[in-house]
Enzyme design. Structure first.
Site, short mmCIF file in Angstrom:
data_model
loop_
_atom_site.label_atom_id
_atom_site.label_comp_id
_atom_site.label_asym_id
_atom_site.label_seq_id
_atom_site.Cartn_x
_atom_site.Cartn_y
_atom_site.Cartn_z
N ARG A 44 0.82 -1.22 0.00
CA ARG A 44 0.00 0.00 0.00
C ARG A 44 0.86 1.27 0.00
O ARG A 44 0.69 2.15 -0.84
CB ARG A 44 -0.84 -0.06 1.27
CG ARG A 44 -1.97 0.85 1.40
CD ARG A 44 -2.61 0.56 2.75
NE ARG A 44 -2.95 -0.85 2.87
CZ ARG A 44 -4.08 -1.38 2.42
NH1 ARG A 44 -4.98 -0.62 1.85
NH2 ARG A 44 -4.31 -2.67 2.54
N THR A 45 1.79 1.35 0.93
CA THR A 45 2.64 2.54 1.04
C THR A 45 3.55 2.68 -0.17
O THR A 45 3.75 3.77 -0.70
CB THR A 45 3.47 2.46 2.34
OG1 THR A 45 2.58 2.32 3.44
CG2 THR A 45 4.32 3.69 2.53
N HIS A 81 6.08 6.98 11.08
CA HIS A 81 5.56 6.83 9.72
C HIS A 81 4.97 8.19 9.33
O HIS A 81 3.76 8.36 9.23
CB HIS A 81 4.48 5.74 9.71
CG HIS A 81 4.06 5.29 8.34
ND1 HIS A 81 4.63 5.76 7.18
CD2 HIS A 81 3.10 4.42 7.95
CE1 HIS A 81 4.05 5.18 6.15
NE2 HIS A 81 3.11 4.38 6.59
#
Lengths: 313, 153
Positions: free
Chosen positions: A51-52, A129
């Site tokens: 996803r990231t 993050h």
């Protein structure tokens, strides 16, 4: 050490947060630009995070940059025992920016110390993050029209959830009111409670995920309660459904309320919430793209016009 | 009397360093931090001696050695009230408390097994966040440790 590196949300000042929100908005309106033409960006994912990685790589692609890298440490030389230092120095020879994800905490900070190439931390273990926090802020800003004076309710795993910790720290600039909803095992850690006390941030703690809490909230930030966090499996079975959001629970909520979630969600948000206009988690993920475009430009020291500038011009 | 004997023993050092007012439980940690185990010099170590301030205390006397200040200050992590006496020709020529630095490099092991410092050949770095009792925060992973529980490298 490159001063444009971004390791922790604490590296960004309040003014910078506000500027990045404007820049993200600019990219949302003009997502395809050639401002990274001729630049090469590395995405080094020592632990997989599809996803990231896709979000960052799309951001680079839409800005016209090129990408090298790996999506799993098994395909890199670290599987042969190469140190992180050597990998970073080697890759620095080739690229203008390193976006890295690592399973070890503090890896990104260390990487900034061994190279002059800017580092963008895309997650280091349970530690930081920052791009997630920035996209959370952008999502709050977009849906509420402001960051100031909001009531934010955080639900689920408040003990291990790094997204809620970083968000809490970042919102300290904006006079928030917090409600923390969690079972005893997953309560907000004492250090963050103490932080709120020191900063004079009002908060309440709740074991019940009640209407009372939901109906006095502007942002409902849901997180996943993970089985592996519990020492006592019986306790997990007992609490796992207590912190599940169902559509009917939003019936009397504020019209401006939005439901956020860092994703992936499992069962903490019932599928029947998805069609509610107050469900915002998929748009939230999309906002990540625009915020990451802004963060990439920040890391490379590239000036981004904001809409204010365009209006003036 | 015990006190007299202790004082006499200190005075008996001709040249060297006396580290006094070390809390008894951390005495041998201090010995290890200063690398005294590997020294050939005359070393006298006393422990569980009466102390008005600490209850009991430890004391270390090393002959013919003057430690660099930066090394001595590192023991402030576990013995913040320790006093250094530099002896030359039976005289105390310098008496000073140890000073806890703001940053501690390469001395304490991070308690977090998933910290980068426990997985790469690199030095640890801790920020002193509280001085009484001494608390340290890993500058890499953010974990905090109370100095009395800290594992010294």
């Amino acid at each position: 050490m490159n001063s444009n590196s971004l390791v922790s949300i604490d590296d960004i000042t309040k003014d910078e947060i506000l500027r990045l929100l404007q820049q993200a908005r600019y990219f949302e309106e003009h997502p395809n630009q050639k401002i990274l033409d001729g630049r090469v960006v590395a995405t080094l994912f020592f632990e997989p995070s599809t996803r990231t990685r896709l979000s960052f790589e799309t951001a680079v692609n839409r800005l016209g940059g090129r990408i090298i890298g790996f999506s799993d440490a098994n395909t890199s030389s670290s599987s042969k025992g190469e140190t992180l230092k050597d990998t970073i120095i080697m890759v620095s020879n080739y690229v203008d920016l390193i976006i890295m994800r690592h399973y070890l905490e503090g890896a990104a900070r260390y990487a900034t110390e061994v190279t002059d190439t800017p580092i963008l931390n895309a997650g280091d273990g349970a530690n930081q993050h920052p791009s997630q926090t920035m996209l959370d802020l952008y999502s709050i800003y977009k849906t509420q029209g402001r960051l100031d004076n909001l009531t934010i309710t955080m639900v689920g795993d408040l003990k291990y959830g790094r997204t809620v910790h970083s968000l809490l720290m970042a919102l300290r600039h904006f006079n928030p009111t917090f409600r923390f909803v969690a079972c005893d095992e997953l309560r907000m850690p004492r250090e963050y409670i103490r932080f709120c006390d020191e900063q004079g941030i009002p908060y309440t703690e709740h074991r019940d995920f009640s209407d009372l809490v939901i109906n006095s909230t502007d942002i409902l930030y849901m997180t996943r309660v993970q089985r592996e966090r519990f020492t006592d499996i019986m306790e997990y079975e007992r609490v796992k459904d207590l912190y599940t959001l169902r559509n009917s629970m939003l019936d009397n909520s504020r019209p401006n309320l939005r439901v956020l979630h860092p994703l992936p969600r499992i069962n903490e948000i019932n599928q029947d919430v998805d069609d509610n206009p107050k469900a915002y988690y998929f748009q939230q993920a999309k906002n990540g793209l625009f915020m990451r475009q802004a963060l990439i430009c920040r890391a490379l020291g590239i000036e981004v016009p904001t809409n204010n500038d365009t209006e003036k011009a | 009397m015990t006190t007299d004997k202790t004082e006499l023993a200190v005075a008996a050092l001709r040249n060297g360093t006396v580290i006094d007012h070390i809390p008894s439980p951390v005495l041998f940690k201090v010995v290890r931090m200063l690398g005294i185990e590997k020294m050939d010099n005359h070393v006298t170590i006393g422990n569980n001696l009466d102390s008005a301030k600490l209850g009991t205390k430890g004391i270390i006397k090393v002959a013919d050695v003057e430690f660099p200040e930066s090394l001595l200050n590192r023991i402030a992590i576990i013995a913040p009230g320790a006093k250094i006496n530099v002896i030359r020709d039976y005289e105390v020529v310098e008496k000073r408390p140890v000073r806890l630095p703001d940053t501690i490099i390469g001395l304490v092991q991070c308690p977090n097994p998933k910290c980068i410092t426990n997985n790469e050949p690199m030095r640890t770095r801790f920020i002193v966040t509280d001085r009484s009792p001494v608390k340290l925060r890993c500058d890499y992973c953010g974990h905090t440790v109370e100095s009395t529980n800290a594992k010294i490298l």
